[in-house]
Enzyme design. Structure first.
Site, PDB file in Angstrom:
ATOM      1  N   ASP A 187      43.647  36.098  39.328  1.00 10.60           N
ATOM      2  CA  ASP A 187      43.806  36.209  40.778  1.00 10.60           C
ATOM      3  C   ASP A 187      45.260  35.963  41.141  1.00 10.60           C
ATOM      4  O   ASP A 187      45.909  35.089  40.575  1.00 10.60           O
ATOM      5  CB  ASP A 187      42.926  35.162  41.476  1.00 10.60           C
ATOM      6  N   GLU A 271      43.053  42.079  40.486  1.00 13.03           N
ATOM      7  CA  GLU A 271      42.677  42.671  41.763  1.00 13.03           C
ATOM      8  C   GLU A 271      43.481  43.939  42.011  1.00 13.03           C
ATOM      9  O   GLU A 271      44.629  44.053  41.601  1.00 13.03           O
ATOM     10  CB  GLU A 271      42.846  41.675  42.907  1.00 13.03           C
ATOM     11  N   ASP A 350      41.799  29.196  43.765  1.00 12.83           N
ATOM     12  CA  ASP A 350      42.273  30.425  43.130  1.00 12.83           C
ATOM     13  C   ASP A 350      41.546  30.709  41.820  1.00 12.83           C
ATOM     14  O   ASP A 350      41.325  31.869  41.456  1.00 12.83           O
ATOM     15  CB  ASP A 350      43.787  30.343  42.887  1.00 12.83           C
TER      16      ASP A 350
END
Ligand SMILES: [Zn+2]
Length: 373
Positions: A187, A271, A350
């Site tokens: 992330d 992502e 996170d």
């Protein structure tokens, strides 16, 4: 595979002056070509084609030796193509109903590179780069250039130093994807630079933070100086040098990180940060870390290709809100660093998002037969 190899150039004073002149002339030509396009667009609403511009500036190159005498024909073509691309993008956005900004004029100090085709105005022989109108410039060949990469050449100036990059196909085929091994989710962190699904948090190392601090100080000093005074120029150079140093430190750190990841893991889930996803999934633009992230993902991609590691981009919407244990959506404020759920999951915010990113690969329709552990 397409690769770029960059080397340091050591021009002597005379060669450096010639290189400076080439950049200045390139900049002038770029701006004149841009003006030409703007004028035509203003009067007719039409776009000028690349061949039409080349026609015009080919003549100019011969007639105005004072202005364009040191420019190589292929370099000029590359320059006009670059501009053509900028305009194509402008018209595309106009058609889409956006309000795009007109391509802008470039100040000479911001014009930093000139392109060649290898063997045409620019050629590497041994550890010398012969550049048309410049001479034989010494190259620090810290490693060999694959023959296939001697194709597209870019000579550039960064913070007072000169570099040459060779781009082309290095002749290697991408490795077969590994079918066993570990998987990891990453992330783009809110509080740290990155978070891994295995609980690791990656932050900017201390020496990078120290350089960033120095940079902020230098930038403040620059802002206090009178523009274009000699102190201002001195200060500006210092800011440039620090910028270059930080870029190098960052690059170095990311090279090591991406190398390690692609060697150790068979699958890396990240992502998707293509613009349309960014707009939807991010509460605000994290501009500073965006730059790092872009560099990180391009390095990850090409290193993965070589190592047979698969990189999967997933839609990261709600990954920071959802619980990685039970899926319960739990709204969190930006300042909230810890994820604690009623199901008992306790994680860094996170890291929780990174686990969710990895989970999306497993649950989504995927043909990857990687053993996700
Ligand atoms: Zn939960």
């Amino acid at each position: 595979m397409q690769r770029t190899y960059q080397y340091r150039l050591y021009p002597d004073q005379e060669q450096e002056d010639a290189l400076d002149t080439i950049l200045r002339q390139s900049c002038l030509l770029y701006n004149e070509a841009l003006e030409h396009r703007r004028d035509v667009y203003k009067h007719t609403g039409q776009s000028v084609s690349y061949p039409a511009q080349w026609e015009r500036f080919r003549e100019d190159r011969k007639a105005r030796l004072e202005d364009f005498g040191l420019l190589n024909a292929t370099s000029v073509q590359q320059l006009l193509r670059r501009l053509n691309k900028a305009f194509a993008a402008f018209f595309r956005r106009l058609k889409d109903g956006d309000k795009p900004g007109f391509p802008r004029f470039k100040p000479a100090q911001r014009f930093r590179s000139v392109e060649y085709r290898h063997g045409d105005g620019c050629q590497l022989t041994g550890d010398r780069l012969r550049v048309q109108h410049v001479g034989e410039v010494k190259v620090q060949l810290h490693r060999d250039v694959p023959q296939g990469c001697l194709k597209h050449v870019v000579v550039s100036r960064k913070a007072g130093k000169w570099f040459v990059s060779f781009q082309g196909d290095d002749g290697n085929e991408p490795a077969e994807p590994r079918t066993d091994g570990k998987a990891i989710g990453i992330d783009m962190g809110l509080h740290s630079l990155m978070a891994f699904s295995d609980g690791t948090l990656i932050d900017n190392p201390r020496w990078l933070r120290r350089s960033l601090k120095k940079l902020r100080k230098a930038q403040r000093a620059l802002a206090r100086k009178t523009r274009f005074s000699s102190r201002w120029w001195q200060c500006k150079r210092r800011v440039e040098v620090l910028h270059a140093k930080i870029a190098n430190q960052r690059k170095d750190g990311l090279h090591k990180l991406t190398h390690q990841l692609t060697e150790e893991y068979a699958l890396v889930a990240v992502e998707d940060i293509s613009p349309q996803f960014m707009l939807k999934s991010r509460p605000f633009a994290l501009s500073a870390s965006d730059a790092s992230w872009n560099l990180f993902s391009s390095m990850l991609d090409y290193k993965a290709e070589r190592a047979g590691c698969v990189v999967v981009e997933v839609d990261a919407r709600h990954t920071s809100q959802a619980c990685s244990g039970c899926g319960h959506i739990q709204k969190k404020r930006l300042s909230q660093r810890w994820h604690s759920c009623r199901c008992g999951v306790q994680l860094d915010r996170d890291v929780n998002a990174a686990v969710n990113i990895l989970k999306r690969v497993r649950s989504g329709p995927t043909e990857l037969n990687v053993a996700c552990s």
